[in-house]
Scaffold this motif. Sequence first.
Motif, PDB file in Angstrom:
ATOM      1  N   THR A   1       6.526   7.682   8.523  1.00  0.00           N
ATOM      2  CA  THR A   1       4.685   7.692   8.935  1.00  0.00           C
ATOM      3  C   THR A   1       4.539   8.155   7.923  1.00  0.00           C
ATOM      4  O   THR A   1       3.341   7.264   7.591  1.00  0.00           O
ATOM      5  CB  THR A   1       5.485   8.253  10.455  1.00  0.00           C
ATOM      6  OG1 THR A   1       6.299   7.607  11.192  1.00  0.00           O
ATOM      7  CG2 THR A   1       4.087   7.735  10.836  1.00  0.00           C
ATOM      8  N   HIS A   2       4.804   9.291   6.906  1.00  0.00           N
ATOM      9  CA  HIS A   2       3.719  10.436   6.436  1.00  0.00           C
ATOM     10  C   HIS A   2       3.433   9.068   5.443  1.00  0.00           C
ATOM     11  O   HIS A   2       2.230   9.665   4.419  1.00  0.00           O
ATOM     12  CB  HIS A   2       3.736  11.555   6.545  1.00  0.00           C
ATOM     13  CG  HIS A   2       5.156  11.737   5.374  1.00  0.00           C
ATOM     14  ND1 HIS A   2       6.997  11.251   6.329  1.00  0.00           N
ATOM     15  CD2 HIS A   2       5.731  11.414   4.203  1.00  0.00           C
ATOM     16  CE1 HIS A   2       7.485  11.716   4.528  1.00  0.00           C
ATOM     17  NE2 HIS A   2       6.660  12.122   4.142  1.00  0.00           N
ATOM     18  N   ASN A   3       4.198   8.493   4.917  1.00  0.00           N
ATOM     19  CA  ASN A   3       4.683   8.302   3.767  1.00  0.00           C
ATOM     20  C   ASN A   3       3.234   6.658   3.690  1.00  0.00           C
ATOM     21  O   ASN A   3       2.983   6.505   3.230  1.00  0.00           O
ATOM     22  CB  ASN A   3       5.640   7.579   3.462  1.00  0.00           C
ATOM     23  CG  ASN A   3       6.539   8.300   2.686  1.00  0.00           C
ATOM     24  OD1 ASN A   3       6.702  10.006   2.467  1.00  0.00           O
ATOM     25  ND2 ASN A   3       7.675   8.360   3.149  1.00  0.00           N
ATOM     26  N   MET A   4       2.800   6.287   4.825  1.00  0.00           N
ATOM     27  CA  MET A   4       2.291   5.142   5.171  1.00  0.00           C
ATOM     28  C   MET A   4       0.987   5.861   5.379  1.00  0.00           C
ATOM     29  O   MET A   4      -0.411   4.619   5.149  1.00  0.00           O
ATOM     30  CB  MET A   4       1.998   4.502   6.475  1.00  0.00           C
ATOM     31  CG  MET A   4       3.248   3.852   6.734  1.00  0.00           C
ATOM     32  SD  MET A   4       3.938   3.551   8.092  1.00  0.00           S
ATOM     33  CE  MET A   4       2.301   2.489   8.444  1.00  0.00           C
ATOM     34  N   ASP A   5       1.156   6.948   4.919  1.00  0.00           N
ATOM     35  CA  ASP A   5      -1.333   7.385   4.977  1.00  0.00           C
ATOM     36  C   ASP A   5      -2.413   7.186   4.163  1.00  0.00           C
ATOM     37  O   ASP A   5      -1.220   7.726   3.064  1.00  0.00           O
ATOM     38  CB  ASP A   5      -0.890   9.219   5.127  1.00  0.00           C
ATOM     39  CG  ASP A   5      -0.388   9.813   6.955  1.00  0.00           C
ATOM     40  OD1 ASP A   5      -0.688   9.067   7.526  1.00  0.00           O
ATOM     41  OD2 ASP A   5      -0.172  10.833   6.536  1.00  0.00           O
ATOM     42  N   VAL A   6      -3.024   6.933   4.047  1.00  0.00           N
ATOM     43  CA  VAL A   6      -4.269   6.035   3.152  1.00  0.00           C
ATOM     44  C   VAL A   6      -5.453   7.829   3.226  1.00  0.00           C
ATOM     45  O   VAL A   6      -5.852   7.822   3.854  1.00  0.00           O
ATOM     46  CB  VAL A   6      -5.130   5.431   3.424  1.00  0.00           C
ATOM     47  CG1 VAL A   6      -6.184   5.004   2.889  1.00  0.00           C
ATOM     48  CG2 VAL A   6      -4.320   4.097   4.260  1.00  0.00           C
ATOM     49  N   LEU A   7      -4.981   8.602   2.200  1.00  0.00           N
ATOM     50  CA  LEU A   7      -5.758  10.266   1.914  1.00  0.00           C
ATOM     51  C   LEU A   7      -7.077   9.532   1.707  1.00  0.00           C
ATOM     52  O   LEU A   7      -7.612   8.680   1.475  1.00  0.00           O
ATOM     53  CB  LEU A   7      -4.727  10.694   0.442  1.00  0.00           C
ATOM     54  CG  LEU A   7      -3.629  10.578   0.782  1.00  0.00           C
ATOM     55  CD1 LEU A   7      -2.954  11.542  -0.924  1.00  0.00           C
ATOM     56  CD2 LEU A   7      -2.672  11.616   2.020  1.00  0.00           C
ATOM     57  N   PRO A   8      -7.754  10.512   1.836  1.00  0.00           N
ATOM     58  CA  PRO A   8      -8.390  10.709   1.541  1.00  0.00           C
ATOM     59  C   PRO A   8      -9.804   9.655  -0.212  1.00  0.00           C
ATOM     60  O   PRO A   8      -8.980   9.984  -0.923  1.00  0.00           O
ATOM     61  CB  PRO A   8      -9.441  11.886   1.484  1.00  0.00           C
ATOM     62  CG  PRO A   8      -8.466  12.515   2.185  1.00  0.00           C
ATOM     63  CD  PRO A   8      -6.738  12.420   2.213  1.00  0.00           C
ATOM     64  N   HIS A   9     -10.265   9.081   0.544  1.00  0.00           N
ATOM     65  CA  HIS A   9     -11.163   7.687  -1.214  1.00  0.00           C
ATOM     66  C   HIS A   9     -12.400   7.236  -0.378  1.00  0.00           C
ATOM     67  O   HIS A   9     -12.799   7.710   0.402  1.00  0.00           O
ATOM     68  CB  HIS A   9     -10.223   6.936  -1.383  1.00  0.00           C
ATOM     69  CG  HIS A   9     -10.043   5.596   0.959  1.00  0.00           C
ATOM     70  ND1 HIS A   9      -9.486   6.226   1.382  1.00  0.00           N
ATOM     71  CD2 HIS A   9     -11.036   5.048   0.394  1.00  0.00           C
ATOM     72  CE1 HIS A   9      -9.491   5.707   2.566  1.00  0.00           C
ATOM     73  NE2 HIS A   9      -9.884   4.440   1.970  1.00  0.00           N
TER      74      HIS A   9
ATOM     75  N   LEU B   1       0.483  -1.054   0.381  1.00  0.00           N
ATOM     76  CA  LEU B   1       0.060   0.614  -0.195  1.00  0.00           C
ATOM     77  C   LEU B   1       0.957   0.841   0.191  1.00  0.00           C
ATOM     78  O   LEU B   1       0.329   2.238  -0.407  1.00  0.00           O
ATOM     79  CB  LEU B   1      -0.685  -0.019   1.155  1.00  0.00           C
ATOM     80  CG  LEU B   1      -1.678  -1.274   1.283  1.00  0.00           C
ATOM     81  CD1 LEU B   1      -2.737  -0.195   2.567  1.00  0.00           C
ATOM     82  CD2 LEU B   1      -2.664  -1.181  -0.254  1.00  0.00           C
ATOM     83  N   ALA B   2       1.875   1.064   0.356  1.00  0.00           N
ATOM     84  CA  ALA B   2       2.876   2.326   1.035  1.00  0.00           C
ATOM     85  C   ALA B   2       4.240   1.193   1.230  1.00  0.00           C
ATOM     86  O   ALA B   2       4.901   0.706   1.434  1.00  0.00           O
ATOM     87  CB  ALA B   2       2.420   3.616   1.373  1.00  0.00           C
ATOM     88  N   PRO B   3       5.412   2.474   1.326  1.00  0.00           N
ATOM     89  CA  PRO B   3       6.648   1.820   1.688  1.00  0.00           C
ATOM     90  C   PRO B   3       6.285   2.030   3.248  1.00  0.00           C
ATOM     91  O   PRO B   3       5.991   2.228   4.339  1.00  0.00           O
ATOM     92  CB  PRO B   3       7.694   3.844   1.926  1.00  0.00           C
ATOM     93  CG  PRO B   3       6.921   3.885   0.204  1.00  0.00           C
ATOM     94  CD  PRO B   3       5.140   4.013   1.066  1.00  0.00           C
ATOM     95  N   GLY B   4       6.879   0.465   2.973  1.00  0.00           N
ATOM     96  CA  GLY B   4       6.861   0.068   4.723  1.00  0.00           C
ATOM     97  C   GLY B   4       5.747  -0.938   5.505  1.00  0.00           C
ATOM     98  O   GLY B   4       5.286  -0.943   6.231  1.00  0.00           O
TER      99      GLY B   4
END
Length: 304
Positions: A50-58, A13-16
């Motif tokens: 940490t911020h790279n893991m955020d799931v943006l509004p969808h 889903l994202a880095p890490g």
Amino acid sequence: MLDIVIEARKASLAPGMDVRRILPFRLRRMVGPFIFMDHAGPVDVAPEQTHNMDVLPHPHIGLSTVSYLFGGQVTHRDSLGVEQIIRPGEVNWMTAGSGIAHSERFEDPSALAGGNLEMIQTWVALPEKDEESTPAFTNYKPEQLPVYTDNGIWMRLIAGDAYGLRNDVKTHSPLFYLHVVLEPGARINLPTEHTERGIYVAKGSIEVSGRTYTVGQMLVFNKNAEPTIVARTPATLMLLGGEPLGERFIWWNFVSSRKERIEQAKADWKEGRIILPPNDNQEFVPLPEDKSKPAGGPAPQALS
């Protein structure tokens, strides 16, 4: 009788942030009303990532998302203006109905330290009469979710009814969903109240009918089966299922009994007709390029 064993597939889903994706599966798209299941973590990333893991509004339509944590914490924001931190043992139950957008962000680096974050995400399809219901969100605390213990057995009822347990989590169709922890040698049987039933092995290993099953496997049983589950090691299981709802189409984050409703949802998101969370509206996930039919489609935007 054992109907099928589903092997979780890796999804990034994202880095890490790699997850085990269990549902949907090409040979078994649903178990009762459950149409999607991801197991994320344990996740161990550097604080600066940490911020790279955020799931943006969808967006979502036609389903309820269910978030349950073993460790860590996540901040949920949605179109209704809800802002809720979910912690271990709580349940975030969001019913998308006619359409909602939400984000999930990891805003406390300490919650990710040492691989602490681990969570299960499921989607529950809605009955046809409720697919266009008004969006809603509820956070349920651990004290609202009954716990049962016996020799080597601990279980929490997340939603529905099973083993004589019930709670006030609002569902739209008959189902059950449990977090179960077994000590080595402990035995339980699957609840018999529901037509379709599954066991997901989140940790450890179990034996059923003389065969051993381990992390990342889901066993799905037909109505007449009465298997005994024996823990071979300390084991954490998610038990789930319920009554089938009939055919459902899934494309990205949209679920519906009607293909044309999926097409409408695509247009609604593309044209901005599904409202972004008012306290998280500066970025969002764009509609993926459509290269397939609604029954397939691009990978869902999990976490949920």
